[in-house]
Motif scaffolding. Structure first.
Motif: not given
Ligand code: SF4
Lengths: 423, 177
Positions: B1-6, B50-55, B120-126
């Motif tokens: 699974m891929r997670v994107e922090v923008t 000020a935390m916002a979506p994508g953070d 870009t974070v991949r939980l499956d490969t860490g």
């Protein structure tokens, strides 16, 4: 030693549930014996559960309390209480503790828990049932929805830390000081993911009341559960004479071992805003005025706690600038306070006695602090804002230390007063 | 699974507790919302409001210690945070985050992470990839069954599927978040 020798208590309990020997690090799924929830997180949990459209897996294994909002301080709290009562009726739940005291204490007194049980609750101090030999831990609401539906939960079998106690407390020192000592040594994440297991020769001298403190605050050390070895006193507390309980094996493979001489401990205190911020009470002498003192909660509201407090308060008055708030840990404790004449001692000293329940512990009602005020509390947490105001400070200590501080109006070592009393 | 922090990576210290992430006074049926988290965090540092979506949040040890209140994880998810990276997590918070579909990653060298995405974070490969600075951080891969829960959006959705498969018990209808 082969694989046949009994493992840690956590391994033994999870192994018995799994039907084979289990090793730390393994993920196992086990049946739940008791699922606890209360009016703060229960309504949300039940509402989500009802979205599933299935029946409760076993209403007789669910224990529900109303203990935080007692009596309700706001209309919203009252609504939570009402929904909780509705849910209990709707799902045919028989085991409840309404307005009787913090859930962990009333569950311990209920006789429902057995050594070897798996107990989960939507409350982090559910680990207190570990003092009765149960693998007990806190979980979130959604996870509880899953338990309500399936009666099962996954755990990673934890590594374990053995805390072996020997010796005898000096006067004015109690189980609370043991946990504060461990917090000063290990920090608030010193036992994270681990099972904290208490054994050793001094256990026999510790009443179950005091063992409950050790398990209760296991979560303050980050532990998954805090188990105490089971003996005749445990069974007597549960009202049973015979039970095939898992017993602590000191030769099991423990990840860490702590050997503790109770006789070497002194009264300790955790300063704001972390339970790990621990120093000897003597270090605070003359430096911290307090406006509120609290003796109660699932940590410090048992009869042993009030006996210790009364030993300090007898024949003395609470300082005029201090509010001493008492919320008995259960209705049973309350009755015992009356029977032993301790309620008189507390009232004579000037204590404000409120309903059995969580009281001001979580800042939800019954003793919220003003800006800049200091409180000394026999409860378990002093996070910023814990007693309802981020601009106030909470110090954690034993009931004896809280009582001594209530008398002088500043954080005070109870040994000074106990020495005078015995003269 | 891929997670994107923008967006931005907000740095917090050790032992951020649940009374900060979700002050007790908001804990009633009507009180649960992301505003509770913002008010709690702002009491520590006004800038955090000020935390916002994508953070994302980057924290030290023992993140989420204290209460079992799932509201703490829920509020951060509802703020739109993509990820929490910490040196370590308190165990109940860790499970709660996964159960509400909020990705959590344990990493030792959090100080080397940038102050801003993209990550870009991949939980499956860490793995955590910081393309702008050409860096890759490696951590423990997450077990498949936990990734499965997060990728379904949390344990509720997962539970609908499990129940249907396990018992043939039909879930009432699609889960509402
Ligand atoms: S007494 Fe305090 S710690 Fe115990 S259950 Fe109540 S609020 Fe939680």
């Amino acid at each position: 030693m082969g694989d046949q020798a009994p493992g840690t208590l956590a391994q033994q309990i999870l192994g018995a549930k799994t039907g084979r020997a289990v090793q730390p690090g393994e993920i196992v799924e086990v049946d739940v014996d008791i699922a606890l929830t209360h009016e703060v997180l229960g309504p949300l949990t039940f509402r989500r559960f009802e979205e599933l459209g299935v029946e409760l897996w076993d209403p007789d294994k669910v224990y529900v309390t109303i203990d935080h909002f007692v009596p309700a301080a706001t209309a919203q709290q009252a609504e939570n209480n009402r929904v909780t009562e509705q849910m209990v009726a709707r799902h045919g739940i028989r085991h409840t503790g309404f307005y009787d005291g913090p859930s962990h204490q009333t569950l311990a007194e209920s006789g429902l828990v057995r050594p070897g049980h798996v107990v989960v609750g939507t409350d982090s101090h559910t680990c207190m049932a570990g003092a009765l030999g149960a693998f007990a831990t806190g979980i979130g609401s959604t996870e509880m929805v899953s338990v309500f539906a399936r009666g099962r939960i996954w755990f990673r079998v934890p590594e374990a830390v053995l805390v072996s106690v020997r010796g005898r407390f000096a006067p004015g020192v109690a189980a609370k000081d043991v946990v504060l000592h461990l917090l000063s040594r290990l920090g608030t994440d010193g036992a994270t993911y681990r099972s904290l297991e208490f054994g050793g020769p001094a256990l026999a001298d510790l009443p179950v009341d005091e063992r409950l403190v050790l398990s209760n605050m296991a979560v303050e050390l980050g532990a998954k559960t805090g188990l105490v070895d089971v003996d005749a006193a445990t069974l007597a507390y549960l009202g049973i004479t015979d039970h095939a309980s898992p017993r602590l094996n000191p030769d099991a493979r423990y990840a860490d071992r702590i050997d503790l001489d109770l006789g070497g401990l002194e009264p300790l205190c955790a300063a704001p805003h972390s339970p790990g911020n621990v120093r000897p009470v003597a270090d605070f002498a003359g430096t911290v005025p307090v406006q509120q003192a609290f003796i109660g909660s699932c940590t410090g509201g048992r009869i042993t706690d009030y006996r210790a407090a009364a030993a300090v308060l007898a024949g003395r008055r609470v300082h005029p600038a201090v509010r001493l708030i008492v919320t008995p840990g259960s209705r049973k404790v309350y009755r015992q306070l009356v029977a032993e004449g301790l309620l008189d001692t507390l009232l004579d000293a000037g204590a404000i006695v409120e309903a059995p329940g969580c009281g001001p512990c979580a800042g939800l009602q019954a003793g919220v602090l003003a800006d800049g005020e200091n409180a000394i509390s026999a409860s378990n947490r002093n996070f910023q804002g814990r007693m309802g105001n981020p601009k106030a400070n909470v110090y954690l200590a034993s009931p004896a230390t809280v009582a001594a501080s209530a008398v002088t109006g500043e954080i005070t070592d109870p040994r000074e007063m106990l020495a005078c009393a015995s003269k | 699974m891929r997670v994107e922090v923008t967006g931005r990576l907000w740095r917090l210290g050790d032992n951020v507790d649940t009374d900060i992430l979700f002050p007790g006074r908001f804990m009633t049926l009507g009180g649960a919302s992301k505003d509770a988290a913002l008010q709690g965090l702002a009491a520590v540092d006004p800038e955090l409001a000020a935390m916002a979506p994508g953070d994302a949040i980057v924290a030290g040890r023992n993140f989420g210690c204290g209460s079992s209140r799932e509201y703490a994880a829920l509020a951060l998810r509802d703020l739109g945070l993509r990820l929490i990276v910490a040196r370590s997590f308190a165990r109940i918070f860790y499970r709660n985050a996964i159960n509400v579909g909020l990705p959590v990653v344990t990493l030792d060298d959090v100080d080397d992470l940038p102050d801003h995405g993209p990550l870009t974070v991949r939980l499956d490969t860490g793995t955590i990839v910081d393309r702008a600075h050409r860096r890759v951080f490696r951590t423990q891969p997450m077990p498949d069954f936990l990734i499965d829960i997060i990728s379904k959006g949390g344990l509720m959705a997962h539970l609908h599927a499990t129940l249907a498969a396990e018992q043939g018990r039909r879930p009432a209808e699609a889960v509402t978040r």
